[in-house]
Design an enzyme around this catalytic site. Sequence first.
Site, PDB file in Angstrom:
ATOM      1  N   ASP A 315       2.103  -5.530 -48.220  1.00  0.00           N
ATOM      2  CA  ASP A 315       2.398  -6.475 -47.144  1.00  0.00           C
ATOM      3  C   ASP A 315       3.850  -6.372 -46.694  1.00  0.00           C
ATOM      4  O   ASP A 315       4.751  -6.108 -47.497  1.00  0.00           O
ATOM      5  CB  ASP A 315       2.111  -7.897 -47.647  1.00  0.00           C
ATOM      6  CG  ASP A 315       2.302  -8.940 -46.574  1.00  0.00           C
ATOM      7  OD1 ASP A 315       1.574  -8.898 -45.569  1.00  0.00           O
ATOM      8  OD2 ASP A 315       3.186  -9.812 -46.735  1.00  0.00           O
ATOM      9  N   GLU A 369       1.333  -2.091 -44.444  1.00  0.00           N
ATOM     10  CA  GLU A 369       1.250  -2.975 -43.276  1.00  0.00           C
ATOM     11  C   GLU A 369       2.630  -2.916 -42.621  1.00  0.00           C
ATOM     12  O   GLU A 369       3.569  -3.566 -43.065  1.00  0.00           O
ATOM     13  CB  GLU A 369       0.899  -4.403 -43.700  1.00  0.00           C
ATOM     14  CG  GLU A 369       0.580  -5.325 -42.528  1.00  0.00           C
ATOM     15  CD  GLU A 369       1.640  -6.371 -42.269  1.00  0.00           C
ATOM     16  OE1 GLU A 369       1.774  -6.786 -41.105  1.00  0.00           O
ATOM     17  OE2 GLU A 369       2.351  -6.777 -43.206  1.00  0.00           O
TER      18      GLU A 369
END
Length: 648
Positions: A315, A369
């Site tokens: 993330d 990401e």
Amino acid sequence: MNSVKTYTMFTDHDVYLFKEGRHYKLYGKFGSHSVEKDGVKGVYFSVWAPNAKKVSVIGNFNNWNHKDHILFPRWDGSGIWEGFITGLTWGTLYKYAIETARGEILEKSDPYALSWEQNLQAASLVSTTWYEWSDKEWMEKRSENNSLDAPISVYELHLGSWVRQGNAPGKYLNYRDIAEKLVPYIKEMGFTHVEFMPVMEYPYDPSWGYQITGFYAATSRFGSPQDLMYLIDELHKNDIGVILDWVPSHFPGDANGLHRFDGSYLYEHEDPRKGFHPDWKSYIFNYGRNEVKSFLISNAMFWLERYHADGLRVDAVTSMLHLDYSRNEGEWEPNIYGGNVNLEAKAFLQEFNTAVYKEFGDSIITIAEESSDFPLLTKPVHDGGVGFGMKWMMGWMHDTLDYFKEDPANRKYHHHKLTFASVYMYNENYMMPLSHDEVVHGKASLIYKMPGDEWQKFANLRALYVYMYTHPGAKLLFMGDEFAQTGEWNFTRSLDWHLLEYPVHQGMQTLIKDLNHLYRYETAVYENQFNKSGFEWVEADDLENSVYVYLRKGKRRDDVLMVILNLTPKVLDYKIGVNAGTHWEVILNSDDDRYNGSGTDAEILNEKYEEWMRHPKSITLKLPPLSGIILKQKKDKKYKLHRIKYKK
């Protein structure tokens, strides 16, 4: 009198690697471990707190008294405190009472604890990750299922809101109860993988799990570590891979967490220009500190090894790599070369990818990401890349949603938003995400991003899905989008499963099933999904009709699909150029009755040997309104006979 006995699980080599930032299995050393000393059973504790004056273990076994069970500092300057306490067993609640250099007493949960309480105290539990796995068959072949040459269609979900208890919708299901419902659903829908939003322990529900305090603890909201392992085991036994969201980018400032762990800025940068995240009001790891690197890479290894995860989706990589991320001028400090790249974070990510791929090979996937154009994210580290297996294709997602939001009458002015991705789609190994981030915070659900009346909204979304599933790259779809959830995602309650009582939602779900099936079994759409030979434009510039035509190609020369998108609400008789000697058949029409479309047939009306679109032959195809059509090239008879003869 101190009730702690001397004991260690660290060798000199362990300590050396820890201090060098190259110990990747720290979960076997730090934390609490059930052991036996001199024939007596108890628990060994160890914690890193180099700036503490004193560290003691407090818990329900000593009335949380910080004077009774004081750990011993190691002699080697490592900052490790350790010791053995007799009589403790699994389930014991504990924390570390850390006396700082200033004389404060901080009560901290164990950074390496395997379980945490689910309450305000959030104490750690002496626990275990022992589990008798039964997914041997999956583990032996998963390198094939996680390969870049394999179809990868991911169903992203939030365990707390995918489904709730029917008679008590405010209560979470246990991991085992989720398995009972999720496994058959994923099998029916045809997804190859699931991706769980963070399952690591977190204190604040509205963070959705992205503000983690217990990096080694499966959140006890849904049960024990073994319950989560059961869920993963059941998915694996049914040939479904499991990707976990992993958050090495930041952590919250909760009093019992990593922030100022021993009274100093131990895990985070002291300089707020590097150590504090202004958007999330959280703290950024110090990637240049060796012990922190060991902590984080060990954490990645832990979830891959102990929980049999097949991949980690990392993330907020953009925030890690850019020193000026979400900062104004003067709020960040350039690197030694005067640039905005966080060189320590880049080196950490390279080391992380190198370590996990060395340990697990191509049987796992790491996915970034990342929303900028940071170069070489999915290229090998030895070639100067960052080493990820894949990267989310955020540009494709933004351009596609921007295009489909437009009224069809205006789409000709935005035509090349859909063709632009072909300029860069092979620069990295891309995963195409329609994720949770697109259906929250007032952005509207996917179905309500679409223009027009109800029929047009559903037709547009069906066409978008055909485009997504036939575009090069792996796929990711957030839960609820597969049946056109109408409301934005709400983490406090279950998805609106009752919508499946209505034919339009059933039709959307059926389309996703069929697209998953097509993606898994038509080699033309996945064999070359990261290879330039797998895609060819036939018509990219028909602005007036808002029609797109492209080919997807497998490794065999006759393994070809043709995709036609008609993105206006008009029925068209459309002439398309094809190669001589090829014959075509329609295998999917998003406007079919089966999907609750208008039922307009996609028919090949005629074939002619005339040059068209730079091809020697043409076919005329009836295009239903707002549709995605997939044609398959029929096998060349001579080639087929040759192959049969060759096989003999």
